[in-house]
Design an enzyme around this catalytic site. Structure first.
Site, PDB file in Angstrom:
ATOM      1  N   GLU A 161       8.804   1.274  11.700  1.00 12.80           N
ATOM      2  CA  GLU A 161       9.793   2.348  11.671  1.00 12.80           C
ATOM      3  C   GLU A 161       9.015   3.632  11.837  1.00 12.80           C
ATOM      4  OE1 GLU A 161      11.501   5.336  10.843  1.00 12.80           O
ATOM      5  OE2 GLU A 161      12.129   4.739   8.830  1.00 12.80           O
ATOM      6  N   LYS A 205       0.843  -1.192   0.000  1.00 11.32           N
ATOM      7  CA  LYS A 205       0.000   0.000   0.000  1.00 11.32           C
ATOM      8  C   LYS A 205       0.881   1.246   0.000  1.00 11.32           C
ATOM      9  CE  LYS A 205      -2.863   3.054   2.685  1.00 11.32           C
ATOM     10  NZ  LYS A 205      -1.980   4.163   2.202  1.00 11.32           N
ATOM     11  N   GLY A 207       1.287   3.873  13.812  1.00 13.08           N
ATOM     12  CA  GLY A 207       2.042   2.667  14.153  1.00 13.08           C
ATOM     13  C   GLY A 207       1.488   1.943  15.358  1.00 13.08           C
ATOM     14  N   GLU A 223       8.520  15.475  17.293  1.00 12.10           N
ATOM     15  CA  GLU A 223       8.923  15.443  15.889  1.00 12.10           C
ATOM     16  C   GLU A 223       8.104  16.461  15.107  1.00 12.10           C
ATOM     17  OE1 GLU A 223      10.003  12.019  12.713  1.00 12.10           O
ATOM     18  OE2 GLU A 223       8.007  11.877  13.590  1.00 12.10           O
ATOM     19  N   CYS A 227      12.569  11.011   8.720  1.00  9.70           N
ATOM     20  CA  CYS A 227      12.411  10.520  10.090  1.00  9.70           C
ATOM     21  C   CYS A 227      13.704  10.611  10.884  1.00  9.70           C
ATOM     22  CB  CYS A 227      11.891   9.074  10.078  1.00  9.70           C
ATOM     23  SG  CYS A 227      12.855   7.975   9.037  1.00  9.70           S
ATOM     24  N   SER A 268       3.910   7.442  11.143  1.00 10.99           N
ATOM     25  CA  SER A 268       3.795   8.140  12.420  1.00 10.99           C
ATOM     26  C   SER A 268       3.602   7.164  13.577  1.00 10.99           C
ATOM     27  CB  SER A 268       2.613   9.109  12.384  1.00 10.99           C
ATOM     28  OG  SER A 268       1.378   8.402  12.372  1.00 10.99           O
TER      29      SER A 268
END
Length: 492
Positions: free
Chosen positions: A261, A186, A244, A394, A295, A240
């Site tokens: 990740e 996806k 996640g 972040e 990231c 994100s």
């Protein structure tokens, strides 16, 4: 559904790639795909649904035994085919990434080269896998024969982010296929266009039907049913922390394997023995590449007080020299953010900084932005309190927060004082010292005296809230393998 030679995407991508065929989606909605520089719609893709997921998973399940039986050497030939196909479309894909992502051409070229290298690396890994099967295990008990095998996990769901489409899909798809898994991929609905080439290549290299299935859609339509599907043996997700955690909960309900990740708030340490001019170049590369939408962006600068003023001056000079503009222009250094939504996210943090009264070295007041595009000025704050949300969270944009330190111990302590642990950089005039400091930092990837070198041979993944598992290197292959031991009496 193919990508044309002039890199202009089709205006309507209303089908899904399932079992080596472009088939009508059962979803009825369409999603706009934007050019972030022109702020114009350049395509629409279908918003698939659970029926598309069901068909794709079923195709992958049917294909998996045959793909596994092909052996590592056989699968390697197809991985080399993906690499060759990407290489042959180099100019087209670089231009397409600039159009869909807003990446400057040079950055898009780096991305493509990294993806190609990843497919070639895992072709080599696949070739070695056959030789490792059935290896003897040394045991203390006499008269026992113990052998180790590595079986593919099975059907894997791969969910990639919008900031590095071709790279992150390579990091997942290449090791999964090398291991003998079949995949449902996806792409992000924000930047789905570059990854459509993978379906095109699957047909070009005669990849067995069902080995790769590509579904366009958003998280609700494709992501959620994919992560919840009982026929998916593993989910690999990059994105994100919020999403996640949802993926992890879905997998936990059926004890499925996950690789995550997630976010980062990486530090870059500039010690008192560093050359400020050289350090400034590495600091710039660590935060303003891809407009800070990375990231591993080293978005927390910890600089020794004895070189702080020289470093700030060097950074200001370099920031002033950055050219913001059309990603297709050869002289552009910094493109727009990839979406209006992400620009709004970063603008929220800039508003918080103003409320907190943070000291701005460079920011919006120092830069005239292009008349169109999702641009933000490269920004640098100094003396940021550790309590500030900008220091802790972040931001995912071209925003660097900094603090001065008085000692190595203080720098290490502040670097590790974070909920994240994806990456870090150490800059010192003494390489041995830099490596020693790096060993004390709690992060998965540590660079010293360099830009961020991400290599297919070295693992990628984080400590703490930055994720679970590793991509790249032999660890990336291992993430798609199950270890099996066959034990019995020695043959007489």
């Amino acid at each position: 559904m193919s990508i044309s030679s002039n890199a202009e995407p089709s205006s309507l991508l209303d089908k899904q790639f399932i079992n080596n065929k472009w088939v009508a989606s059962s979803g009825t909605r369409m999603l706009d795909v934007m050019n972030p520089y022109r702020e114009e719609r350049i395509a629409q893709v279908t918003a698939g649904d659970s029926q598309d997921v069901q068909a794709a998973v079923q195709a992958a399940q049917q294909a998996q035994p045959g793909w596994q039986a092909l052996g590592g050497a056989g699968r390697a030939a197809y991985l080399d085919g993906f690499a060759d196909g990407l290489e042959a479309r180099r100019d087209t894909l670089i231009t397409l990434s600039a159009i869909n992502n807003g990446k400057p051409l040079a950055e898009a070229g780096i991305d493509l080269d990294d993806a190609i290298a990843c497919y070639r690396y895992y072709a080599q890994q696949a070739r070695t896998l056959d030789a490792r099967q059935g290896g003897h295990v040394s045991v203390a008990m006499e008269g026992v024969d113990a052998r180790c095998y590595h079986d593919p996990v099975g059907v894997v769901g791969l969910i990639t982010p919008w900031n590095f489409p071709l790279v992150t899909s390579a990091w997942k798809l290449a090791p999964a296929l090398a291991a003998g898994c079949t995949a449902v991929l996806k792409p992000s609905e924000v930047t789905p266009l570059p990854e459509q080439v993978l379906a095109e290549l699957a047909l070009e290299i005669d990849l067995p039907a069902g080995v790769l299935n590509l579904l366009n859609g958003d998280g609700d339509g494709i992501g959620a049913p994919l992560t919840n599907h009982p026929g998916v043996d593993k989910i690999s997700f990059t994105g994100s922390n919020r999403v996640g955690e949802t993926v992890m909960r879905s997998a936990a309900a059926r004890t499925a394997s996950v690789s995550l990740e997630l976010g980062g708030k990486s530090p870059i340490l500039v010690m008192e023995d560093a050359d400020p001019a050289q350090a400034a170049d590495w600091v710039m590369a660590g935060i303003y590449f891809n407009a800070g939408q990375i990231c591993s962006a080293t978005s927390r600068l910890l600089v020794h007080e004895s070189v702080a003023e020289a470093l700030y001056a060097a950074l200001a000079e370099r920031m002033d020299a950055l050219t913001l503009g059309d990603p297709l222009a050869a002289d552009t250094d910094l493109g727009p953010l990839t979406s209006a939504k992400q620009r709004e996210v970063v603008q929220h943090y800039l508003a918080l900084a103003e409320q907190e009264g943070l000291t701005v070295v460079r920011g919006a007041q120092h830069r005239t932005l292009p008349a169109r595009g999702y641009f933000l000025a490269p920004t640098l704050y100094r003396d940021v309190p550790v309590e500030s949300r900008l220091w802790q969270e972040e931001i995912f944009g071209p925003v660097l927060c900094s603090r001065s330190v008085t000692s190595e111990e203080e720098a290490i302590g502040l670097a590790n004082d974070s909920a994240y642990g994806l990456a870090a950089t150490v800059i010192s005039g003494d390489p041995k010292r830099a490596r020693r400091i790096g060993r004390q930092l709690k992060a998965g990837s540590i660079w010293y005296n360099s830009e961020q070198l991400v290599l297919p041979e070295t693992g990628w993944g984080g400590f703490k809230r930055s994720g679970i598992g590793r991509e790249l290197g032999p660890w990336g292959l291992g993430a798609y393998l199950e270890v099996k031991h066959v034990v019995g009496p020695l043959d007489r």
